[in-house]
Enzyme design. Structure first.
Site: not given
Ligand code: 4NP
Length: 159
Positions: A11, A16-17, A127
């Site tokens: 991701c 998170c994902r 997201d």
């Molecule tokens: P992920 O979520 O890609 O599912 O881990 C995010 C975590 C942090 C950020 C964006 C998406 N960020 O912009 O910091």
């Protein structure tokens, strides 16, 4: 010969994902008795959260479903991941675009949308970072279903 299959979830932040996908898929694989045949990892295309534990909301939502992801730590995607994994499964179209750019230079395993293994009409895992808790529940629903589809395919491959 014991063949092993290596799966990488990707991701943006790896907090998170994709760590949720790693944890949920590992639980499915363990339940199925294939833990010694399938290696699972996750990473993010971005660098901002390298070394960080999963987002507390993601960890809490996973814990409610009996999945502990608190020991995972974020790392950044690297070109050699395309040489080291049999499946490189991304969460959304931006991840797909970013990893496909690397694949065009590097070759190796071509990335695919993780939800291509699911039965729902959703093609991307949205997201949840800037939203509420329900976003994290929805992420878990989507990845659980796609994880079952992925496991069915890998089970055939290993049979
Ligand atoms: P992920 O979520 O890609 O599912 O881990 C995010 C975590 C942090 C950020 C964006 C998406 N960020 O912009 O910091």
């Amino acid at each position: 010969m014991t063949q092993r299959v290596r799966v990488l979830f990707v991701c943006l932040g790896n907090i998170c994902r994709s760590p949720s996908a790693e944890g949920v898929f590992r639980a499915l694989v363990t339940e199925s008795g294939l833990a010694d045949r399938i290696e699972i990892d996750s990473c993010g295309t971005g660098h901002w959260h390298i070394g960080k534990a999963p987002d507390a909301r993601a960890a809490q939502a996973a814990r409610k479903r009996g999945v502990d992801i608190s020991n995972l730590r974020a790392r950044q995607f690297a070109a050699h991941d395309l040489d080291n994994f049999d499946y490189v499964l991304v969460m959304d179209r931006q991840n797909l675009s970013d990893v496909t750019d690397v694949w065009r230079q590097n070759g190796g395993t071509r990335p695919a949308l993780f939800l291509s293994y699911g039965r729902s009409t959703h093609q991307e895992v949205p997201d949840p970072y800037y939203g509420g808790e329900e976003g994290f529940e929805f992420v878990l629903d989507l990845i659980h279903e796609a994880g079952e589809g992925l496991l069915a395919e890998i089970r055939e491959r290993l049979a």
